[in-house]
Write a protein that holds these residues in place. Structure first.
Motif, mmCIF file in Angstrom:
data_model
loop_
_atom_site.group_PDB
_atom_site.id
_atom_site.type_symbol
_atom_site.label_atom_id
_atom_site.label_comp_id
_atom_site.label_asym_id
_atom_site.label_seq_id
_atom_site.Cartn_x
_atom_site.Cartn_y
_atom_site.Cartn_z
ATOM 1 N N SER A 1 12.822 -2.129 1.746
ATOM 2 C CA SER A 1 11.879 -3.156 1.951
ATOM 3 C C SER A 1 10.458 -2.744 1.131
ATOM 4 N N PHE A 2 9.990 -3.875 0.780
ATOM 5 C CA PHE A 2 8.451 -3.634 0.208
ATOM 6 C C PHE A 2 7.252 -4.033 1.154
ATOM 7 N N ALA A 3 6.509 -3.317 1.272
ATOM 8 C CA ALA A 3 5.228 -3.488 1.924
ATOM 9 C C ALA A 3 4.092 -3.970 0.703
ATOM 10 N N LEU A 4 3.664 -5.056 0.532
ATOM 11 C CA LEU A 4 2.932 -5.329 -0.355
ATOM 12 C C LEU A 4 1.332 -5.200 0.180
ATOM 13 N N THR A 5 0.435 -4.272 -0.605
ATOM 14 C CA THR A 5 -0.762 -4.073 -0.260
ATOM 15 C C THR A 5 -1.873 -4.318 -1.298
ATOM 16 N N ARG A 6 -3.074 -4.425 -0.911
ATOM 17 C CA ARG A 6 -4.049 -4.501 -1.817
ATOM 18 C C ARG A 6 -5.274 -3.435 -1.331
ATOM 19 N N GLY A 7 -5.700 -2.529 -1.814
ATOM 20 C CA GLY A 7 -6.803 -2.128 -1.350
ATOM 21 C C GLY A 7 -6.539 -1.383 0.006
ATOM 22 N N GLY A 8 -5.292 -1.140 0.165
ATOM 23 C CA GLY A 8 -4.747 -0.597 1.592
ATOM 24 C C GLY A 8 -4.567 -1.455 2.840
ATOM 25 N N LYS A 9 -4.745 -2.878 2.295
ATOM 26 C CA LYS A 9 -4.251 -3.789 3.495
ATOM 27 C C LYS A 9 -3.208 -4.797 2.944
ATOM 28 N N ALA A 10 -2.606 -5.274 3.969
ATOM 29 C CA ALA A 10 -1.425 -6.086 3.224
ATOM 30 C C ALA A 10 -2.048 -7.294 2.681
ATOM 31 N N VAL A 11 -1.258 -7.818 1.804
ATOM 32 C CA VAL A 11 -1.929 -8.963 0.838
ATOM 33 C C VAL A 11 -1.771 -10.092 1.735
ATOM 34 N N VAL A 44 11.027 -12.211 6.739
ATOM 35 C CA VAL A 44 10.234 -11.968 5.854
ATOM 36 C C VAL A 44 8.821 -12.338 6.340
ATOM 37 N N ASP A 45 8.035 -11.232 6.798
ATOM 38 C CA ASP A 45 6.680 -11.343 7.521
ATOM 39 C C ASP A 45 5.701 -11.674 6.525
ATOM 40 N N GLU A 46 5.212 -12.870 6.269
ATOM 41 C CA GLU A 46 4.308 -13.154 5.319
ATOM 42 C C GLU A 46 2.920 -12.790 5.612
ATOM 43 N N THR A 47 2.724 -12.458 6.827
ATOM 44 C CA THR A 47 1.306 -12.096 7.449
ATOM 45 C C THR A 47 1.231 -10.656 7.069
ATOM 46 N N LYS A 48 2.307 -9.778 7.275
ATOM 47 C CA LYS A 48 2.336 -8.473 7.151
ATOM 48 C C LYS A 48 2.645 -8.107 5.554
ATOM 49 N N ALA A 49 3.385 -8.957 4.554
ATOM 50 C CA ALA A 49 3.683 -8.979 3.344
ATOM 51 C C ALA A 49 5.010 -7.941 3.170
ATOM 52 N N ILE A 50 5.911 -7.911 4.273
ATOM 53 C CA ILE A 50 6.875 -6.825 4.145
ATOM 54 C C ILE A 50 8.056 -7.871 3.900
ATOM 55 N N VAL A 51 8.728 -7.257 2.710
ATOM 56 C CA VAL A 51 9.885 -8.074 2.444
ATOM 57 C C VAL A 51 10.994 -7.343 2.336
ATOM 58 N N PRO A 52 12.050 -7.266 2.918
ATOM 59 C CA PRO A 52 13.478 -6.608 3.021
ATOM 60 C C PRO A 52 14.431 -7.154 2.150
ATOM 61 N N PHE A 53 15.195 -6.118 1.420
ATOM 62 C CA PHE A 53 16.171 -6.318 0.512
ATOM 63 C C PHE A 53 17.104 -5.463 0.940
ATOM 64 N N THR A 54 18.505 -5.867 0.764
ATOM 65 C CA THR A 54 19.729 -4.976 1.070
ATOM 66 C C THR A 54 20.578 -4.860 -0.258
ATOM 67 N N ALA A 55 21.285 -3.761 -0.488
ATOM 68 C CA ALA A 55 21.899 -3.538 -1.607
ATOM 69 C C ALA A 55 23.013 -2.431 -1.123
ATOM 70 N N TYR A 63 19.202 4.681 -11.101
ATOM 71 C CA TYR A 63 18.913 3.158 -11.175
ATOM 72 C C TYR A 63 17.532 2.846 -11.294
ATOM 73 N N THR A 64 17.428 1.752 -11.909
ATOM 74 C CA THR A 64 16.015 1.128 -11.883
ATOM 75 C C THR A 64 15.957 -0.169 -11.471
ATOM 76 N N ALA A 65 15.128 -0.396 -10.325
ATOM 77 C CA ALA A 65 14.531 -1.583 -9.827
ATOM 78 C C ALA A 65 13.554 -2.272 -10.445
ATOM 79 N N PHE A 66 13.582 -3.690 -10.793
ATOM 80 C CA PHE A 66 12.436 -4.227 -11.099
ATOM 81 C C PHE A 66 12.289 -5.350 -10.047
ATOM 82 N N ALA A 67 11.233 -5.283 -9.044
ATOM 83 C CA ALA A 67 10.866 -6.203 -8.077
ATOM 84 C C ALA A 67 9.791 -7.058 -8.423
#
Length: 85
Positions: A1-11, A44-55, A63-67
């Motif tokens: 999962s990716f938690a997307l933040t800007r300045g320590g807060k969820a985007v 996908v919780d847009e308000t928390k900007a948490i985006v899960p992926f499964t592989a 490996y290198t992932a490009f998100a």
């Protein structure tokens, strides 16, 4: 999962990009032909900007992932290198 933040807060401006809230391409070092293209899971919780992926990885290695995510008007790419034991 990716938690997307800007300045320590969820985007708060995560947008769909090519019909998904994110894309991930995973390449195995030394065998790039074994790439994976992933889309986010069901939750996908847009308000928390948490985006899960499964592989599932078929073999150990580095490996290198490009998100990619669209935040506001910009599509941003984040490279992440990791080892699968």
């Amino acid at each position: 999962s990716f938690a997307l933040t800007r300045g320590g807060k969820a985007v708060n401006d995560l947008k769909p990009y090519l019909a998904a809230f994110g894309h991930v391409v995973v390449l195995k070092q030394g065998a790039p032909e074994l790439y994976m293209h992933l889309h986010p899971g069901n939750i996908v919780d847009e308000t928390k900007a948490i985006v899960p992926f499964t592989a599932t990885f078929s073999s150990a290695g580095r490996y290198t992932a490009f998100a990619e995510f669209k935040i506001g008007k910009d599509v941003l790419t984040f490279p992440i290198t990791f080892d699968v034991p």
